[in-house]
Design a protein around this motif. Structure first.
Motif, PDB file in Angstrom:
ATOM      1  N   TYR A  18     -46.415  71.066 -58.656  1.00 57.42           N
ATOM      2  CA  TYR A  18     -46.294  72.505 -58.715  1.00 57.42           C
ATOM      3  C   TYR A  18     -44.871  72.865 -58.331  1.00 57.42           C
ATOM      4  CZ  TYR A  18     -51.339  71.993 -58.039  1.00 57.42           C
ATOM      5  OH  TYR A  18     -52.657  71.618 -58.144  1.00 57.42           O
ATOM      6  N   THR A  19     -44.331  73.926 -58.887  1.00 53.15           N
ATOM      7  CA  THR A  19     -43.043  74.445 -58.443  1.00 53.15           C
ATOM      8  C   THR A  19     -43.225  75.906 -58.064  1.00 53.15           C
ATOM      9  OG1 THR A  19     -42.390  74.944 -60.713  1.00 53.15           O
ATOM     10  CG2 THR A  19     -41.652  72.847 -59.817  1.00 53.15           C
ATOM     11  N   TYR A  20     -42.431  76.347 -57.098  1.00 48.89           N
ATOM     12  CA  TYR A  20     -42.540  77.701 -56.555  1.00 48.89           C
ATOM     13  C   TYR A  20     -41.174  78.364 -56.551  1.00 48.89           C
ATOM     14  CZ  TYR A  20     -46.969  75.882 -54.879  1.00 48.89           C
ATOM     15  OH  TYR A  20     -48.213  75.312 -54.814  1.00 48.89           O
ATOM     16  N   ASP A  21     -41.144  79.702 -56.667  1.00 52.53           N
ATOM     17  CA  ASP A  21     -39.877  80.416 -56.571  1.00 52.53           C
ATOM     18  C   ASP A  21     -39.593  80.749 -55.105  1.00 52.53           C
ATOM     19  OD1 ASP A  21     -41.522  82.573 -55.990  1.00 52.53           O
ATOM     20  OD2 ASP A  21     -41.118  83.634 -57.861  1.00 52.53           O
ATOM     21  N   HIS A  24     -43.998  83.529 -65.072  1.00 52.69           N
ATOM     22  CA  HIS A  24     -42.811  84.319 -64.761  1.00 52.69           C
ATOM     23  C   HIS A  24     -43.270  85.593 -64.070  1.00 52.69           C
ATOM     24  CE1 HIS A  24     -40.492  81.646 -67.325  1.00 52.69           C
ATOM     25  NE2 HIS A  24     -41.512  81.715 -68.159  1.00 52.69           N
ATOM     26  N   TYR A  25     -42.471  86.078 -63.103  1.00 49.50           N
ATOM     27  CA  TYR A  25     -42.852  87.222 -62.288  1.00 49.50           C
ATOM     28  C   TYR A  25     -41.853  88.359 -62.450  1.00 49.50           C
ATOM     29  CZ  TYR A  25     -46.036  83.954 -60.140  1.00 49.50           C
ATOM     30  OH  TYR A  25     -47.043  83.046 -59.938  1.00 49.50           O
ATOM     31  N   ASN A  26     -42.322  89.608 -62.220  1.00 53.32           N
ATOM     32  CA  ASN A  26     -41.437  90.769 -62.260  1.00 53.32           C
ATOM     33  C   ASN A  26     -40.831  91.007 -60.881  1.00 53.32           C
ATOM     34  OD1 ASN A  26     -43.438  92.046 -60.746  1.00 53.32           O
ATOM     35  ND2 ASN A  26     -44.174  93.295 -62.439  1.00 53.32           N
ATOM     36  N   LEU A  27     -40.130  92.127 -60.720  1.00 50.68           N
ATOM     37  CA  LEU A  27     -39.462  92.415 -59.448  1.00 50.68           C
ATOM     38  C   LEU A  27     -40.432  92.665 -58.302  1.00 50.68           C
ATOM     39  CD1 LEU A  27     -36.599  94.718 -60.751  1.00 50.68           C
ATOM     40  CD2 LEU A  27     -36.449  92.326 -60.040  1.00 50.68           C
ATOM     41  N   LEU A  28     -41.697  93.003 -58.608  1.00 48.45           N
ATOM     42  CA  LEU A  28     -42.698  93.231 -57.565  1.00 48.45           C
ATOM     43  C   LEU A  28     -43.484  91.955 -57.239  1.00 48.45           C
ATOM     44  CD1 LEU A  28     -44.137  96.624 -58.867  1.00 48.45           C
ATOM     45  CD2 LEU A  28     -42.476  96.277 -57.015  1.00 48.45           C
TER      46      LEU A  28
END
Length: 135
Positions: free
Chosen positions: A20-23, A39-43
């Motif tokens: 797994y990889t995490y931001d 992929h994630y947004n600014l929130l």
């Protein structure tokens, strides 16, 4: 990258390693076993999910308060999955894509422009194939 040994459900004696990889915010961004990337947004809400398992992509859009209002699913269909009547038409495109859009407007949910669900205090009504079901 974090690795996590998981036992295979088919063969309990075989161990598989998944990575797994995490931001930086701690959100999972990929899962190697399923070839899934997120992929994630600014929130820090999921903006899109891509996977080679279903050869597709899911996109989401949110209101400013974080409520999801749009879900768009794009999938590819191989020629092996097409009905027999579509084989002549499928020779022109080797990888047709199908898109389904679901929009939530308050208590109403629309799928591809048709009302499919109405939320109430006690649950929701599902409108499917022009029938009314309550849950």
């Amino acid at each position: 990258m974090v690795t996590n040994p998981v036992r295979s459900p088919e063969k309990s004696s075989v161990n598989q390693t998944h990575s797994y990889t995490y931001d930086a915010d701690g959100n999972e961004t990929s899962y190697s076993s399923g070839n899934v990337s997120v992929h994630y947004n600014l929130l820090s809400l999921p903006d899109s999910v891509e996977s080679s398992i279903f050869a597709g992509r899911i996109r989401m859009a949110y209101m400013a308060d974080g409520r999801r209002m749009l879900t768009q699913t794009q999938t590819s269909q191989t020629q092996l999955l097409l009905p027999m009547t579509a084989t002549a038409a499928s020779t022109q495109s080797s990888n047709p894509r199908y898109t389904t859009t679901e929009v939530r407007d308050g208590d109403l949910v629309f799928r591809d422009g048709r009302l499919v669900r109405l939320y109430t205090e006690g649950g929701y009504y599902s409108l499917w194939n022009d029938t009314l079901q309550s849950a």
